[in-house]
Design an enzyme around this catalytic site. Structure first.
Site, PDB file in Angstrom:
ATOM      1  N   GLU A   1       0.794  -1.226   0.000  1.00  0.00           N
ATOM      2  CA  GLU A   1       0.000   0.000   0.000  1.00  0.00           C
ATOM      3  C   GLU A   1       0.832   1.284   0.000  1.00  0.00           C
ATOM      4  OE1 GLU A   1      -3.691   0.025   2.324  1.00  0.00           O
ATOM      5  OE2 GLU A   1      -3.112  -1.941   3.096  1.00  0.00           O
TER       6      GLU A   1
ATOM      7  N   GLN B   1     -13.020  -0.663  22.320  1.00  0.00           N
ATOM      8  CA  GLN B   1     -11.925  -1.486  21.835  1.00  0.00           C
ATOM      9  C   GLN B   1     -11.691  -1.290  20.317  1.00  0.00           C
ATOM     10  OE1 GLN B   1      -9.887  -3.966  23.240  1.00  0.00           O
ATOM     11  NE2 GLN B   1     -10.564  -3.301  25.245  1.00  0.00           N
ATOM     12  N   PRO B   2     -10.416  -1.240  19.897  1.00  0.00           N
ATOM     13  CA  PRO B   2     -10.124  -1.163  18.473  1.00  0.00           C
ATOM     14  C   PRO B   2     -10.202  -2.539  17.822  1.00  0.00           C
ATOM     15  CG  PRO B   2      -8.076  -1.166  19.711  1.00  0.00           C
ATOM     16  CD  PRO B   2      -9.197  -1.167  20.727  1.00  0.00           C
TER      17      PRO B   2
ATOM     18  N   HIS C   1      -3.833   3.875  16.360  1.00  0.00           N
ATOM     19  CA  HIS C   1      -4.079   4.621  15.125  1.00  0.00           C
ATOM     20  C   HIS C   1      -5.205   5.605  15.376  1.00  0.00           C
ATOM     21  CE1 HIS C   1      -6.675   1.072  15.151  1.00  0.00           C
ATOM     22  NE2 HIS C   1      -7.536   1.748  14.401  1.00  0.00           N
TER      23      HIS C   1
ATOM     24  N   TYR D   1      -4.677  -4.027  17.496  1.00  0.00           N
ATOM     25  CA  TYR D   1      -3.957  -3.393  18.588  1.00  0.00           C
ATOM     26  C   TYR D   1      -2.617  -2.798  18.149  1.00  0.00           C
ATOM     27  CZ  TYR D   1      -7.616  -5.461  21.374  1.00  0.00           C
ATOM     28  OH  TYR D   1      -8.847  -5.777  21.880  1.00  0.00           O
TER      29      TYR D   1
END
Length: 311
Positions: free
Chosen positions: A144, A235-236, A242, A239
């Site tokens: 990317e 919670q993302p 960002h 982990y």
């Protein structure tokens, strides 16, 4: 338009003069407004097969690890502009299936002790299972790289590594500025989530915030700094710390709701108000947020805790 026309007959009579507004969130005789929304996808096998076979003009936007994303059209001509954003996860896991399946949501309260003894070990296990391979592919230059909008380098005023990458979120179509959604990835790996943020990180966070706002407004000339909001999830999904960078008009889905999204400015303010020295951290705070009942955190941590309080 004739007032006696049936509802179905009115749409073919509608003459488009101009598009007033596009909302990704969801008078007869004289001027009229036509509001278009997508109906729910049919769930029967035949209809889904027809939908899949009708896809044309499929263009891959990028891929990284098991994730691929495309633009496509569901119309029958090759010249039709793409109006569908497709995300493909292959091979997917049971966790992916659970994430995108309907599930109940519960509010949970995570105390410092619950975080330290139960949630932090869970985070460690998720990181060790290779869930961050796609993030590291980006940070280490393996994937990317053409999508990176900004690579900010340097150190903050207090000497902390300030390098971060700014790039489009895979769910943004990269065209509709009112639904702008970018991600800022710090390259440092010692901060897994907002729980790792300390008072000693305040200057680093403030300077990174300013760089993100300046860069976004410079990249997209029609967007001003006060049209940009910054937040982090807890919670993302993964982990590695960002920051989500979105237009204020972007549809406020569940991912931006109270119980999921924590404003970056509010986090900074909370750190500034904390008692203690530079090592005082968000790990010492009690946080309330929502969890899906199919998630491992619910089934392994919070559901058993709930049941134990009934005894």
């Amino acid at each position: 338009m004739e007032h006696e026309e049936s509802p179905e007959a009115l749409i073919p009579l509608f003459k488009l003069e101009r598009v007033l507004n596009q909302d990704q969130n969801g008078k007869r005789g004289g001027p009229a407004l036509c509001l278009a929304e997508r109906a729910a996808f049919p769930s029967d096998e035949e209809a889904l097969t027809e939908f899949h076979s009708a896809l044309v003009n499929v263009k891959n936007l990028g891929n990284n690890d098991i994730y691929r994303w495309y633009m496509a059209s569901s119309r029958t001509t090759e010249t039709s502009p793409p109006e569908l954003k497709l995300n493909l996860i292959y091979p997917c896991t049971e966790k992916h299936i659970k994430k995108y399946s309907p599930q109940e949501v519960r509010m949970v309260t995570e105390t410092p002790d619950i975080y330290k003894n139960l949630v932090r070990p869970y985070m460690q296990r998720m990181r060790e299972e290779g869930r961050l391979n796609w993030v590291f592919n980006i940070l280490e230059g393996r994937a990317e790289q053409d999508d990176i909008l900004l690579r900010a380098k340097g150190q903050s005023a207090d000497g902390q590594d300030e390098e971060f990458l700014l790039m489009p979120d895979l769910n943004w179509d990269r065209k509709t500025l009112s639904s702008l959604h970018l991600l800022a990835f710090p390259t440092r790996r010692d901060i897994w989530s907002l729980r790792d943020l300390k008072k000693s990180n305040i200057i680093w966070l403030k300077e990174m915030k300013e760089k993100i706002l300046d860069a976004t407004a410079k990249l997209y000339k029609t967007i001003e700094r006060d049209q940009i909001k910054l937040y982090v999830h807890y919670q993302p999904t993964y982990y590695h710390f960002h920051i989500h960078v979105v237009h204020v008009m972007c549809e406020a889905t569940a991912t931006q709701a109270v119980g999921k999204a924590f404003g970056l400015e509010n986090i900074i303010s909370q750190l500034e108000c904390m008692a203690g020295g530079p090592d005082a951290s968000m790990a010492e705070a009690t946080l309330t947020y929502h969890l899906g009942t199919s998630t491992d955190l619910w089934t392994e941590v919070f559901s058993p805790l709930k049941e134990s309080t009934k005894d």
